[in-house]
Scaffold this motif. Structure first.
Motif, PDB file in Angstrom:
ATOM      1  N   GLN A 116       0.823  -1.208   0.000  1.00 23.61           N
ATOM      2  CA  GLN A 116       0.000   0.000   0.000  1.00 23.61           C
ATOM      3  C   GLN A 116       0.857   1.258   0.000  1.00 23.61           C
ATOM      4  N   GLU A 117       1.944   1.228   0.743  1.00 26.72           N
ATOM      5  CA  GLU A 117       2.824   2.396   0.765  1.00 26.72           C
ATOM      6  C   GLU A 117       3.472   2.605  -0.601  1.00 26.72           C
ATOM      7  N   ARG A 118       3.855   1.524  -1.251  1.00 24.78           N
ATOM      8  CA  ARG A 118       4.532   1.634  -2.555  1.00 24.78           C
ATOM      9  C   ARG A 118       3.574   2.032  -3.678  1.00 24.78           C
ATOM     10  N   PHE A 119       2.364   1.433  -3.688  1.00 21.65           N
ATOM     11  CA  PHE A 119       1.467   1.628  -4.826  1.00 21.65           C
ATOM     12  C   PHE A 119       0.230   2.473  -4.525  1.00 21.65           C
ATOM     13  N   GLY A 120      -0.041   2.750  -3.270  1.00 19.19           N
ATOM     14  CA  GLY A 120      -1.160   3.625  -2.911  1.00 19.19           C
ATOM     15  C   GLY A 120      -2.524   2.959  -2.858  1.00 19.19           C
ATOM     16  N   HIS A 121      -2.566   1.630  -2.904  1.00 21.85           N
ATOM     17  CA  HIS A 121      -3.837   0.899  -2.816  1.00 21.85           C
ATOM     18  C   HIS A 121      -3.564  -0.504  -2.298  1.00 21.85           C
ATOM     19  N   VAL A 122      -4.654  -1.203  -1.945  1.00 23.65           N
ATOM     20  CA  VAL A 122      -4.493  -2.566  -1.438  1.00 23.65           C
ATOM     21  C   VAL A 122      -3.962  -3.478  -2.539  1.00 23.65           C
ATOM     22  N   PHE A 123      -3.273  -4.512  -2.109  1.00 25.40           N
ATOM     23  CA  PHE A 123      -2.820  -5.572  -3.002  1.00 25.40           C
ATOM     24  C   PHE A 123      -4.050  -6.338  -3.461  1.00 25.40           C
ATOM     25  N   LEU A 124      -4.219  -6.466  -4.767  1.00 25.68           N
ATOM     26  CA  LEU A 124      -5.379  -7.155  -5.316  1.00 25.68           C
ATOM     27  C   LEU A 124      -4.915  -8.366  -6.103  1.00 25.68           C
ATOM     28  N   ILE A 125      -5.532  -9.498  -5.789  1.00 21.71           N
ATOM     29  CA  ILE A 125      -5.223 -10.744  -6.481  1.00 21.71           C
ATOM     30  C   ILE A 125      -6.494 -11.583  -6.504  1.00 21.71           C
ATOM     31  N   ARG A 126      -6.658 -12.355  -7.548  1.00 18.53           N
ATOM     32  CA  ARG A 126      -7.764 -13.308  -7.562  1.00 18.53           C
ATOM     33  C   ARG A 126      -7.405 -14.356  -6.530  1.00 18.53           C
ATOM     34  N   ALA A 127      -7.991 -14.235  -5.360  1.00 20.13           N
ATOM     35  CA  ALA A 127      -7.661 -15.115  -4.240  1.00 20.13           C
ATOM     36  C   ALA A 127      -8.351 -16.464  -4.340  1.00 20.13           C
ATOM     37  N   THR A 128      -9.450 -16.534  -5.080  1.00 18.45           N
ATOM     38  CA  THR A 128     -10.202 -17.782  -5.205  1.00 18.45           C
ATOM     39  C   THR A 128      -9.282 -18.896  -5.700  1.00 18.45           C
ATOM     40  N   GLY A 129      -9.228 -19.975  -4.915  1.00 18.59           N
ATOM     41  CA  GLY A 129      -8.431 -21.131  -5.303  1.00 18.59           C
ATOM     42  C   GLY A 129      -6.961 -21.044  -4.961  1.00 18.59           C
ATOM     43  N   ARG A 130      -6.539 -19.964  -4.336  1.00 20.91           N
ATOM     44  CA  ARG A 130      -5.123 -19.819  -3.972  1.00 20.91           C
ATOM     45  C   ARG A 130      -4.951 -19.996  -2.468  1.00 20.91           C
ATOM     46  N   THR A 131      -3.824 -20.562  -2.098  1.00 23.10           N
ATOM     47  CA  THR A 131      -3.493 -20.705  -0.679  1.00 23.10           C
ATOM     48  C   THR A 131      -2.906 -19.395  -0.164  1.00 23.10           C
ATOM     49  N   GLY A 132      -2.865 -19.274   1.139  1.00 21.59           N
ATOM     50  CA  GLY A 132      -2.242 -18.108   1.746  1.00 21.59           C
ATOM     51  C   GLY A 132      -0.786 -17.966   1.319  1.00 21.59           C
ATOM     52  N   GLU A 133      -0.093 -19.069   1.224  1.00 19.62           N
ATOM     53  CA  GLU A 133       1.315 -19.033   0.815  1.00 19.62           C
ATOM     54  C   GLU A 133       1.465 -18.558  -0.627  1.00 19.62           C
ATOM     55  N   GLN A 134       0.573 -19.000  -1.500  1.00 22.21           N
ATOM     56  CA  GLN A 134       0.622 -18.559  -2.897  1.00 22.21           C
ATOM     57  C   GLN A 134       0.367 -17.052  -3.000  1.00 22.21           C
ATOM     58  N   MET A 135      -0.584 -16.560  -2.226  1.00 23.18           N
ATOM     59  CA  MET A 135      -0.865 -15.122  -2.247  1.00 23.18           C
ATOM     60  C   MET A 135       0.310 -14.337  -1.681  1.00 23.18           C
TER      61      MET A 135
END
Length: 177
Positions: A116-135
């Motif tokens: 957020q500090e670097r890009f000014g917004h939340v990190f967005l990823i298609r989380a569906t089907g991904r593990t916490g480690e993958q994200m």
């Protein structure tokens, strides 16, 4: 992983969506994506004959969003690991973080803040089907991107999220318990 529905024939859910009064349809689309412009573009395309047409319209609308429209869309998403209370969609999508070890949760919080500090917004990823480690691993990699690269990756991820949510909108039976 939950894949978006594709259909070359009409579905009852798509017929329901097409039949919604404009305000109700706009509200339903806003729950899919917080960009008002994206929603306007999809509303303008109604009625859709098949689900594939709706998904194609979503892709085209996403591709045409300005940086401000994209920022508005991203602002509608909670940080990974902290779904909004009562938001079933984000809780379902972020299931990969549910029950994650405390260390992973703490690391995600730290990485999210750096992002957020670097890009000014939340990190967005298609989380569906991904593990916490993958994200987490994706977040680490993406921290090295330029703002321009990250904006386009975010646009792609948001488009994938929208496809999943639209598919659910036009296939789930709202009367089912």
């Amino acid at each position: 992983m939950e894949a978006p529905v594709t259909s070359r024939s009409p579905t009852p859910g798509l017929a329901r969506f097409n039949a919604l009064e404009e305000r109700a349809a706009a509200t339903a689309l806003h729950e899919v994506c917080a960009s008002a412009e994206w929603g306007r573009r999809l509303l303008a395309g109604r009625p859709y004959t098949v689900v594939d047409d709706l998904l194609a319209a979503s892709d085209a609308a996403m591709a045409g969003l300005t940086a401000a429209d994209l920022a508005e869309a991203v602002a509608g998403h909670p940080p990974i690991g902290r779904p909004e209370p009562g938001d079933a969609a984000s809780a379902r999508e972020q299931r990969g973080m549910a029950g994650a070890p405390a260390e992973l949760g703490a690391e995600m919080l730290e990485l999210n803040l750096a992002y957020q500090e670097r890009f000014g917004h939340v990190f967005l990823i298609r989380a569906t089907g991904r593990t916490g480690e993958q994200m987490r691993d994706a977040l680490r990699r993406r921290l090295a991107n330029s703002p321009e690269q990250e904006r386009e990756i975010t646009r792609t991820e948001l488009g994938a999220i929208n496809r999943i949510r639209l598919s659910r909108l036009v296939t789930e039976d709202p009367t089912a318990a």
